[in-house]
Design a protein around this motif. Sequence first.
Motif, PDB file in Angstrom:
ATOM      1  N   MET A 137       0.818  -1.214   0.000  1.00 16.56           N
ATOM      2  CA  MET A 137       0.000   0.000   0.000  1.00 16.56           C
ATOM      3  C   MET A 137       0.857   1.273   0.000  1.00 16.56           C
ATOM      4  O   MET A 137       0.519   2.255  -0.610  1.00 16.56           O
ATOM      5  CB  MET A 137      -0.893  -0.001   1.233  1.00 16.56           C
ATOM      6  CG  MET A 137      -1.825   1.192   1.277  1.00 16.56           C
ATOM      7  SD  MET A 137      -2.805   1.134   2.775  1.00 16.56           S
ATOM      8  CE  MET A 137      -3.649   2.703   2.632  1.00 16.56           C
ATOM      9  N   PHE A 138       1.976   1.244   0.708  1.00 15.81           N
ATOM     10  CA  PHE A 138       2.801   2.450   0.765  1.00 15.81           C
ATOM     11  C   PHE A 138       4.077   2.279  -0.050  1.00 15.81           C
ATOM     12  O   PHE A 138       4.562   1.169  -0.237  1.00 15.81           O
ATOM     13  CB  PHE A 138       3.211   2.747   2.218  1.00 15.81           C
ATOM     14  CG  PHE A 138       2.046   2.845   3.133  1.00 15.81           C
ATOM     15  CD1 PHE A 138       1.110   3.848   2.966  1.00 15.81           C
ATOM     16  CD2 PHE A 138       1.868   1.923   4.152  1.00 15.81           C
ATOM     17  CE1 PHE A 138       0.025   3.946   3.813  1.00 15.81           C
ATOM     18  CE2 PHE A 138       0.774   2.023   5.000  1.00 15.81           C
ATOM     19  CZ  PHE A 138      -0.140   3.018   4.823  1.00 15.81           C
ATOM     20  N   ASP A 181       3.620  15.868  15.093  1.00 18.01           N
ATOM     21  CA  ASP A 181       4.028  14.534  14.681  1.00 18.01           C
ATOM     22  C   ASP A 181       4.623  14.554  13.276  1.00 18.01           C
ATOM     23  O   ASP A 181       5.587  13.859  12.973  1.00 18.01           O
ATOM     24  CB  ASP A 181       2.801  13.622  14.729  1.00 18.01           C
ATOM     25  CG  ASP A 181       3.146  12.188  14.412  1.00 18.01           C
ATOM     26  OD1 ASP A 181       4.059  11.662  15.082  1.00 18.01           O
ATOM     27  OD2 ASP A 181       2.531  11.612  13.505  1.00 18.01           O
ATOM     28  N   SER A 186       5.174   8.664  13.243  1.00 15.79           N
ATOM     29  CA  SER A 186       3.929   8.249  12.610  1.00 15.79           C
ATOM     30  C   SER A 186       4.175   7.225  11.517  1.00 15.79           C
ATOM     31  O   SER A 186       3.344   6.405  11.195  1.00 15.79           O
ATOM     32  CB  SER A 186       3.216   9.454  12.023  1.00 15.79           C
ATOM     33  OG  SER A 186       4.053  10.050  11.071  1.00 15.79           O
ATOM     34  N   PHE A 187       5.358   7.267  10.951  1.00 19.91           N
ATOM     35  CA  PHE A 187       5.717   6.344   9.911  1.00 19.91           C
ATOM     36  C   PHE A 187       5.629   4.909  10.436  1.00 19.91           C
ATOM     37  O   PHE A 187       5.046   4.026   9.819  1.00 19.91           O
ATOM     38  CB  PHE A 187       7.135   6.658   9.450  1.00 19.91           C
ATOM     39  CG  PHE A 187       7.649   5.738   8.402  1.00 19.91           C
ATOM     40  CD1 PHE A 187       6.929   5.550   7.234  1.00 19.91           C
ATOM     41  CD2 PHE A 187       8.839   5.060   8.582  1.00 19.91           C
ATOM     42  CE1 PHE A 187       7.412   4.701   6.252  1.00 19.91           C
ATOM     43  CE2 PHE A 187       9.312   4.221   7.607  1.00 19.91           C
ATOM     44  CZ  PHE A 187       8.606   4.031   6.445  1.00 19.91           C
ATOM     45  N   ASN A 195       2.184   3.863  11.010  1.00 20.04           N
ATOM     46  CA  ASN A 195       1.591   3.422   9.746  1.00 20.04           C
ATOM     47  C   ASN A 195       1.909   1.974   9.468  1.00 20.04           C
ATOM     48  O   ASN A 195       1.072   1.208   9.017  1.00 20.04           O
ATOM     49  CB  ASN A 195       2.164   4.228   8.578  1.00 20.04           C
ATOM     50  CG  ASN A 195       1.748   5.668   8.649  1.00 20.04           C
ATOM     51  OD1 ASN A 195       0.834   5.981   9.387  1.00 20.04           O
ATOM     52  ND2 ASN A 195       2.427   6.513   7.915  1.00 20.04           N
ATOM     53  N   ILE A 221      -5.278   9.793   8.155  1.00 25.30           N
ATOM     54  CA  ILE A 221      -5.265  11.136   7.582  1.00 25.30           C
ATOM     55  C   ILE A 221      -5.711  11.063   6.120  1.00 25.30           C
ATOM     56  O   ILE A 221      -5.307  10.170   5.388  1.00 25.30           O
ATOM     57  CB  ILE A 221      -3.855  11.765   7.645  1.00 25.30           C
ATOM     58  CG1 ILE A 221      -3.405  11.867   9.096  1.00 25.30           C
ATOM     59  CG2 ILE A 221      -3.833  13.147   6.993  1.00 25.30           C
ATOM     60  CD1 ILE A 221      -1.940  12.165   9.242  1.00 25.30           C
ATOM     61  N   LYS A 244       3.121  19.300  -6.476  1.00 22.52           N
ATOM     62  CA  LYS A 244       3.886  19.298  -5.218  1.00 22.52           C
ATOM     63  C   LYS A 244       3.034  18.764  -4.080  1.00 22.52           C
ATOM     64  O   LYS A 244       3.490  18.062  -3.193  1.00 22.52           O
ATOM     65  CB  LYS A 244       4.288  20.739  -4.863  1.00 22.52           C
ATOM     66  CG  LYS A 244       5.634  21.176  -5.375  1.00 22.52           C
ATOM     67  CD  LYS A 244       6.043  22.455  -4.633  1.00 22.52           C
ATOM     68  CE  LYS A 244       6.754  23.421  -5.547  1.00 22.52           C
ATOM     69  NZ  LYS A 244       6.927  24.746  -4.928  1.00 22.52           N
ATOM     70  N   GLN A 245       1.751  19.172  -4.092  1.00 21.39           N
ATOM     71  CA  GLN A 245       0.855  18.780  -3.003  1.00 21.39           C
ATOM     72  C   GLN A 245       0.550  17.286  -3.048  1.00 21.39           C
ATOM     73  O   GLN A 245       0.454  16.631  -2.018  1.00 21.39           O
ATOM     74  CB  GLN A 245      -0.414  19.630  -3.080  1.00 21.39           C
ATOM     75  CG  GLN A 245      -0.108  21.096  -2.776  1.00 21.39           C
ATOM     76  CD  GLN A 245      -1.251  22.031  -3.057  1.00 21.39           C
ATOM     77  OE1 GLN A 245      -2.117  21.752  -3.874  1.00 21.39           O
ATOM     78  NE2 GLN A 245      -1.247  23.178  -2.385  1.00 21.39           N
ATOM     79  N   LEU A 258       3.517  15.647  -1.593  1.00 19.59           N
ATOM     80  CA  LEU A 258       3.510  15.798  -0.135  1.00 19.59           C
ATOM     81  C   LEU A 258       2.594  14.768   0.511  1.00 19.59           C
ATOM     82  O   LEU A 258       2.959  14.097   1.474  1.00 19.59           O
ATOM     83  CB  LEU A 258       3.051  17.212   0.236  1.00 19.59           C
ATOM     84  CG  LEU A 258       2.808  17.450   1.733  1.00 19.59           C
ATOM     85  CD1 LEU A 258       4.124  17.545   2.497  1.00 19.59           C
ATOM     86  CD2 LEU A 258       1.992  18.706   1.981  1.00 19.59           C
ATOM     87  N   ASP A 310       3.981  11.352   0.240  1.00 19.78           N
ATOM     88  CA  ASP A 310       5.132  11.272   1.133  1.00 19.78           C
ATOM     89  C   ASP A 310       4.682  11.100   2.583  1.00 19.78           C
ATOM     90  O   ASP A 310       5.286  10.365   3.356  1.00 19.78           O
ATOM     91  CB  ASP A 310       5.956  12.551   0.968  1.00 19.78           C
ATOM     92  CG  ASP A 310       7.227  12.538   1.788  1.00 19.78           C
ATOM     93  OD1 ASP A 310       7.992  11.567   1.640  1.00 19.78           O
ATOM     94  OD2 ASP A 310       7.449  13.463   2.580  1.00 19.78           O
ATOM     95  N   LYS A 311       3.607  11.779   2.940  1.00 20.34           N
ATOM     96  CA  LYS A 311       3.092  11.707   4.312  1.00 20.34           C
ATOM     97  C   LYS A 311       2.223  10.465   4.501  1.00 20.34           C
ATOM     98  O   LYS A 311       1.637  10.265   5.555  1.00 20.34           O
ATOM     99  CB  LYS A 311       2.280  12.964   4.648  1.00 20.34           C
ATOM    100  CG  LYS A 311       3.102  14.234   4.717  1.00 20.34           C
ATOM    101  CD  LYS A 311       4.123  14.187   5.833  1.00 20.34           C
ATOM    102  CE  LYS A 311       5.137  15.309   5.656  1.00 20.34           C
ATOM    103  NZ  LYS A 311       6.312  15.144   6.521  1.00 20.34           N
ATOM    104  N   ARG A 312       2.103   9.668   3.430  1.00 21.81           N
ATOM    105  CA  ARG A 312       1.367   8.404   3.494  1.00 21.81           C
ATOM    106  C   ARG A 312      -0.050   8.567   4.031  1.00 21.81           C
ATOM    107  O   ARG A 312      -0.459   7.886   4.958  1.00 21.81           O
ATOM    108  CB  ARG A 312       2.150   7.407   4.340  1.00 21.81           C
ATOM    109  CG  ARG A 312       3.420   6.997   3.634  1.00 21.81           C
ATOM    110  CD  ARG A 312       4.412   6.303   4.498  1.00 21.81           C
ATOM    111  NE  ARG A 312       5.625   6.066   3.733  1.00 21.81           N
ATOM    112  CZ  ARG A 312       6.602   6.954   3.629  1.00 21.81           C
ATOM    113  NH1 ARG A 312       6.517   8.113   4.235  1.00 21.81           N
ATOM    114  NH2 ARG A 312       7.662   6.683   2.919  1.00 21.81           N
ATOM    115  N   ASP A 338      -4.059   8.115   3.989  1.00 20.84           N
ATOM    116  CA  ASP A 338      -4.824   6.902   3.661  1.00 20.84           C
ATOM    117  C   ASP A 338      -5.575   7.030   2.333  1.00 20.84           C
ATOM    118  O   ASP A 338      -5.924   6.028   1.718  1.00 20.84           O
ATOM    119  CB  ASP A 338      -5.828   6.602   4.771  1.00 20.84           C
ATOM    120  CG  ASP A 338      -5.126   6.132   6.026  1.00 20.84           C
ATOM    121  OD1 ASP A 338      -3.979   5.657   5.919  1.00 20.84           O
ATOM    122  OD2 ASP A 338      -5.715   6.234   7.116  1.00 20.84           O
ATOM    123  N   SER A 373       0.541   4.287  -6.644  1.00 24.66           N
ATOM    124  CA  SER A 373       0.951   4.098  -5.251  1.00 24.66           C
ATOM    125  C   SER A 373      -0.115   3.336  -4.466  1.00 24.66           C
ATOM    126  O   SER A 373       0.059   3.075  -3.286  1.00 24.66           O
ATOM    127  CB  SER A 373       1.191   5.450  -4.593  1.00 24.66           C
ATOM    128  OG  SER A 373      -0.052   6.041  -4.238  1.00 24.66           O
TER     129      SER A 373
END
Lengths: 347, 347
Positions: free
Chosen positions: A1-2, A122, B58-59, B62, B70, B115-116, B119, B122-124, B126, B148
């Motif tokens: 998934m990631f 975070d 948080s990674f 995850n 999120i 870019k967004q 981001l 990158d912040k994974r 959901d 992804s």
Amino acid sequence: MFIIFDYMEPVTLKNIASELGISVTTASKALKNYPDVSPKTRKAVVDLAKKLNYTPNSFAVNLRTKESKIIGLIIPEIVHHFFSSVINAIIKKAEKKGYLVITLQSNESDKLEEKQIDLLLDKRVDGILMSLSNNRKDLSPLKKIIESETPLVLFDKISKVINCSKVIIDDRKAAYSATKHLINSGCKNIAHFRGPLNPQNSIDRFLGYKKAIEDYKLTFDKSLIYTCEKVTYKEGYNFAKQLHLSNKKVDAIFAITDLVAIGAITYFNEANIKIPEQISIIGFSNWFMASVISPSLSTVDQPGNEMGKTALKLLLKEIKATKKGKKIEYKTIVLPTDVICRNSTKK
Amino acid sequence: MFIIFDYMEPVTLKNIASELGISVTTASKALKNYPDVSPKTRKAVVDLAKKLNYTPNSFAVNLRTKESKIIGLIIPEIVHHFFSSVINAIIKKAEKKGYLVITLQSNESDKLEEKQIDLLLDKRVDGILMSLSNNRKDLSPLKKIIESETPLVLFDKISKVINCSKVIIDDRKAAYSATKHLINSGCKNIAHFRGPLNPQNSIDRFLGYKKAIEDYKLTFDKSLIYTCEKVTYKEGYNFAKQLHLSNKKVDAIFAITDLVAIGAITYFNEANIKIPEQISIIGFSNWFMASVISPSLSTVDQPGNEMGKTALKLLLKEIKATKKGKKIEYKTIVLPTDVICRNSTKK
């Protein structure tokens, strides 16, 4: 998934340290840019970490560059002309400076606001801009931001006791000017549709109104104060109706926001009460709507664009200072407001 | 600067594995919820990882739960009544379901939008909800989201060629109904203040208008089409003035949005042209403003609240399915629209 780094064979700081024959502590300090590590060692650690693709998540990137290039923005409400202008100004300016803005809406809920603060910390944003929810009483989440050494700038809805930079208007002075404008145009019995009892700006607008009434030797009459719990169009409409049907002798209303004022205007238009001949109305905020309704609404111009720009400028300065390990000097900037005279008040 | 896990003594997966006498691979698989690890071993690893406070960023969270809780939301513009309603609906519903929403404003810039997207990936997050900027031509950033395996739901401003779930209205049909409403009230020479040439919804509204003109045997006149490049109040005002001064025989205007329509209303009010007696005006969106201006504006109700709720519902379903490794069936939901008759058109 990631899209993730493969954890099957994690590269640890220990791997890096033993490869270079240094301690884990030194390797860690090198990645954190500590001054007590020699530039040579630092370079060796950083190079090897890069080569081994050491934890290539954004967290590690932060550790290396000390910047995420992300700014967090928490506001009570997005569907709100004033906040929309602030957001817009912040995003546009931030983009120019190479920062992305994460916007979170607290919905006037202190619980949600706290979750959002935790999320931003975070995610290690470089700084946080906040306008507080009306229900914020416990200040510990704000203290948490400060303790984490994440730059914080409060705007519009602030807390006086939190030690950080702030961008505000002088609500008391602005409300005083709005009320004075009504008095100068000949009004003598001025009602106030105020906001909820808790938020500072609602208190300040009420106090500014009261002071003008007293300074100009009019009688302050508690029965002319109506409290809008949710600061809505409907409350403005309903209180105008209530006021009208009460037969109280009133020749003007100062409303906490333009939305409330527009509710009142709608009622008086429907009831064939002439504005401003029979009743004058002044709002607060200078929303776009204020200029297009009939009659156009006199109001206090609240500089949303300027506020967003100023708050971001302060925050970027503090981010830069924090990065360099410099001490931050907190500033409180008070932006000027203007009374805009239109057709809902007499000349 | 950050509240971070102390890297001086990092707890590695190796520590956990050796403590439990299992391989690093098994420990990693246990944290990733792989089915080939026994529940007992899994529990032991998870418990120890918790106890040792194993990489509490948080990674890592995850990795354990496979969820960040999120959701990312990218929209062209926040200061926009329609999008504001959508955002509001999404945030309120998301909060109830335990998700935080990160809102990003693309400012109609495809570069910033890209870019967004990076981001958010990158912040994974959901899942991602998006309404595309008018300038989106290159679709590779959207394909990146799909590749992804991050659930993506597009709403309002979509791309037909991207294979994902979508929530839209039928802009062509809605514009047809609005134009038909003008025709049914007796109008024969109907101008259209259209949107820019590129975005699909602006094209569709134009085509709906054109089809109604043709179906009802009126003459389609190209010179009655005015193109609003930025879809602003000012453009509405200026085109109304231009139209008026041109002496063209026009008895109605269909405007691409309420904002443009309100610009036109303001001009005609100032020029003492009677609405709807001399000219009828219909807008699109049903902004709050439409009901409070004089005359109140007839318009197409665009269900922002419903659209936000539906898009989020679809996204949450897909997040759930992805988590379980199930195949996702993409849906396109078309929400109904209504013509709201007010005082800017004849009965």
